[in-house]
Motif scaffolding. Structure first.
Motif, PDB file in Angstrom:
ATOM      1  N   SER A  81       0.653  -1.125  -0.162  1.00  0.00           N
ATOM      2  CA  SER A  81       0.098  -0.075  -0.047  1.00  0.00           C
ATOM      3  C   SER A  81       0.887   1.207   0.101  1.00  0.00           C
ATOM      4  O   SER A  81       0.648   2.241  -0.724  1.00  0.00           O
ATOM      5  CB  SER A  81      -1.117   0.026   1.162  1.00  0.00           C
ATOM      6  OG  SER A  81      -1.746   1.123   1.231  1.00  0.00           O
ATOM      7  N   SER A  82       1.832   1.400   0.983  1.00  0.00           N
ATOM      8  CA  SER A  82       2.904   2.324   1.024  1.00  0.00           C
ATOM      9  C   SER A  82       3.525   2.726  -0.449  1.00  0.00           C
ATOM     10  O   SER A  82       3.811   3.969  -0.812  1.00  0.00           O
ATOM     11  CB  SER A  82       3.677   2.312   2.077  1.00  0.00           C
ATOM     12  OG  SER A  82       2.908   2.276   3.303  1.00  0.00           O
ATOM     13  N   SER A 120     -10.360   5.908  -2.613  1.00  0.00           N
ATOM     14  CA  SER A 120     -11.658   6.316  -3.436  1.00  0.00           C
ATOM     15  C   SER A 120     -11.939   5.752  -4.852  1.00  0.00           C
ATOM     16  O   SER A 120     -10.794   5.272  -5.376  1.00  0.00           O
ATOM     17  CB  SER A 120     -11.351   7.948  -3.621  1.00  0.00           C
ATOM     18  OG  SER A 120     -12.249   8.531  -4.651  1.00  0.00           O
ATOM     19  N   LEU A 121     -13.293   5.371  -5.165  1.00  0.00           N
ATOM     20  CA  LEU A 121     -13.669   4.914  -6.292  1.00  0.00           C
ATOM     21  C   LEU A 121     -14.145   5.869  -7.085  1.00  0.00           C
ATOM     22  O   LEU A 121     -14.858   5.414  -8.142  1.00  0.00           O
ATOM     23  CB  LEU A 121     -14.486   3.595  -5.987  1.00  0.00           C
ATOM     24  CG  LEU A 121     -14.001   2.345  -5.221  1.00  0.00           C
ATOM     25  CD1 LEU A 121     -14.868   1.499  -4.609  1.00  0.00           C
ATOM     26  CD2 LEU A 121     -12.877   1.757  -6.085  1.00  0.00           C
ATOM     27  N   ALA A 122     -13.981   6.911  -6.934  1.00  0.00           N
ATOM     28  CA  ALA A 122     -14.693   7.977  -7.509  1.00  0.00           C
ATOM     29  C   ALA A 122     -14.269   8.181  -8.959  1.00  0.00           C
ATOM     30  O   ALA A 122     -15.016   8.435  -9.909  1.00  0.00           O
ATOM     31  CB  ALA A 122     -14.466   9.581  -7.138  1.00  0.00           C
ATOM     32  N   SER A 167      -7.989   1.759  -6.731  1.00  0.00           N
ATOM     33  CA  SER A 167      -8.845   2.288  -5.605  1.00  0.00           C
ATOM     34  C   SER A 167      -8.305   3.162  -4.462  1.00  0.00           C
ATOM     35  O   SER A 167      -8.924   3.530  -3.451  1.00  0.00           O
ATOM     36  CB  SER A 167      -9.801   1.009  -4.996  1.00  0.00           C
ATOM     37  OG  SER A 167      -8.706   0.466  -4.126  1.00  0.00           O
ATOM     38  N   GLY A 168      -6.891   3.189  -4.506  1.00  0.00           N
ATOM     39  CA  GLY A 168      -6.210   3.552  -3.340  1.00  0.00           C
ATOM     40  C   GLY A 168      -6.111   2.525  -2.159  1.00  0.00           C
ATOM     41  O   GLY A 168      -6.535   1.391  -2.466  1.00  0.00           O
ATOM     42  N   ALA A 169      -5.801   2.965  -0.987  1.00  0.00           N
ATOM     43  CA  ALA A 169      -5.604   2.131   0.072  1.00  0.00           C
ATOM     44  C   ALA A 169      -6.617   1.925   0.981  1.00  0.00           C
ATOM     45  O   ALA A 169      -7.310   2.993   1.685  1.00  0.00           O
ATOM     46  CB  ALA A 169      -4.498   2.517   1.023  1.00  0.00           C
TER      47      ALA A 169
END
Length: 360
Positions: free
Chosen positions: A124-125, A211-213, A280-282
């Motif tokens: 993730s990092s 975020s899934l925006a 999606s990001g973490a």
């Protein structure tokens, strides 16, 4: 000669005080059918939720029309809302939720650590560092590629660091992952501090919290292909994962190639996690909590746990993202905030029920 592998796991999921000894669990086919039906219903309903008033029948007809079926078409505006805006986001959320739940269950078994999650090896990092690097220079189109490259770079760094101390063991790998994670987090903070200006802070923060925006059909393809390919490998390895319950020596005695299995599956899970984080990001707590919660229904055997965990993870993240985008409409919460708000109480309940006996 085939040796049957044990169906128990040496983690916090092993004992369920609320389940009487000898109680029969629901057949796997029923659990999968129920989970699949719930997921399909969730997708259809979630697509209807939003500022534009849509009906489930319109959503179903729009999907059927794009699949080439002979149905009555829906109004063009509603079709665009379904097919271009909401459905890609909902399907991306489902794929990411399923992938993180699978990855968490596998990591907890391979490391024999009930607190392991998909981000254990610094993935993730590393993805965050790659993503932030392209966001601050305004090349958002490259975000998935940069995030995936960052996750893979973190995996390589973790394994290289773990090998410097001698043989590659789970404990040494986890410690190396923590070190790489802190290094990448420091790099991310430095990049933000040194270069981010104006609205870029908000965009970066939203991505770092999950975020899934920005979901599109491209993100559906990335997450979906990774889930299908790695998911098939993981499900085929269910019995070998069961063997890790009693340690490496017992697994080897049962005919499992311990090193090859562990590092092959860890690499596969790292690729899966990298793909999910890239789109999606973490998003936290999905891979940590859901495998423990699902095992209440399935028991610890991986051939039952893994498919049900994937279905529940997909359903959970779809609803979490639906809340994130509608709760404070027109403002949108990062979905990672919602998963944390739900995940922490669930985690506390699991601990209170005694599932944390092996964690003490």
């Amino acid at each position: 000669m085939t040796t049957s592998l044990p169906a128990t796991r040496g983690t916090a999921r092993d004992a369920d005080p609320a389940t009487p000894p000898g109680r029969r669990r629901a057949p796997l086919a029923i659990l999968v059918a129920a989970g699949g039906a719930l997921l399909v219903a969730t997708v259809l309903v979630a697509v209807t939720i939003g500022p534009a008033d849509l009906a489930v029948t319109e959503v179903a007809r729009s999907i059927a029309h794009h699949l080439g079926l002979d149905v009555t078409p829906v109004p063009r505006l509603h079709d665009a809302i379904v097919w271009e805006l909401r459905l890609p986001r909902v399907l991306t959320a489902a794929a990411v939720g399923a992938g993180l739940a699978l990855a968490g269950a596998v990591m907890q078994s391979l490391t024999r650590n009930p607190l392991a999650d998909p981000y254990l090896l610094g993935l993730s990092s590393g993805a965050s560092l790659g993503a932030v690097a392209v966001l601050v220079v305004g090349v958002g189109l490259l975000l998935p590629v940069a995030a995936f490259a960052g996750a893979l770079a973190a995996l390589v760094a973790t394994l290289a660091l773990a090998r410097t101390g001698g043989s590659l063991t789970p404990a040494r790998t986890v410690l190396a992952g923590l070190a790489v994670s802190q290094l990448c987090a420091a790099g991310t903070s430095f990049v933000i501090f040194w270069t981010a200006t104006g609205d870029s802070y908000r965009e970066i923060l939203s991505w770092l919290l999950g975020s899934l925006a920005g979901a599109t059909w491209q993100t559906v393809a990335i997450a979906g292909v990774a889930l299908v390919v790695v998911g098939a490998v993981v499900l085929a390895s269910a019995r070998r994962l069961d063997a890790f319950t009693f340690g490496d020596t017992a697994a080897a005695a049962l005919g499992v190639d311990v090193d090859r299995t562990r590092w092959g599956l860890m690499t596969a899970v790292a690729l899966l996690t990298g793909a999910m984080v890239a789109v999606s990001g973490a998003i936290g707590f999905v891979g940590l909590v859901l495998p423990h919660a699902v095992s209440v229904l399935t028991g610890p055997a991986h051939r039952r746990l893994l498919p049900v965990a994937a279905l529940v993870g997909a359903t959970f993240l779809v609803w979490a993202d639906t809340l994130a985008r509608t709760l404070f409409d027109p403002r949108e919460l990062p979905v990672g905030i919602v998963t944390a708000l739900v995940g922490v109480p669930v985690f506390a309940v699991l601990l209170r029920r005694g599932r944390g006996a092996a964690w003490s």
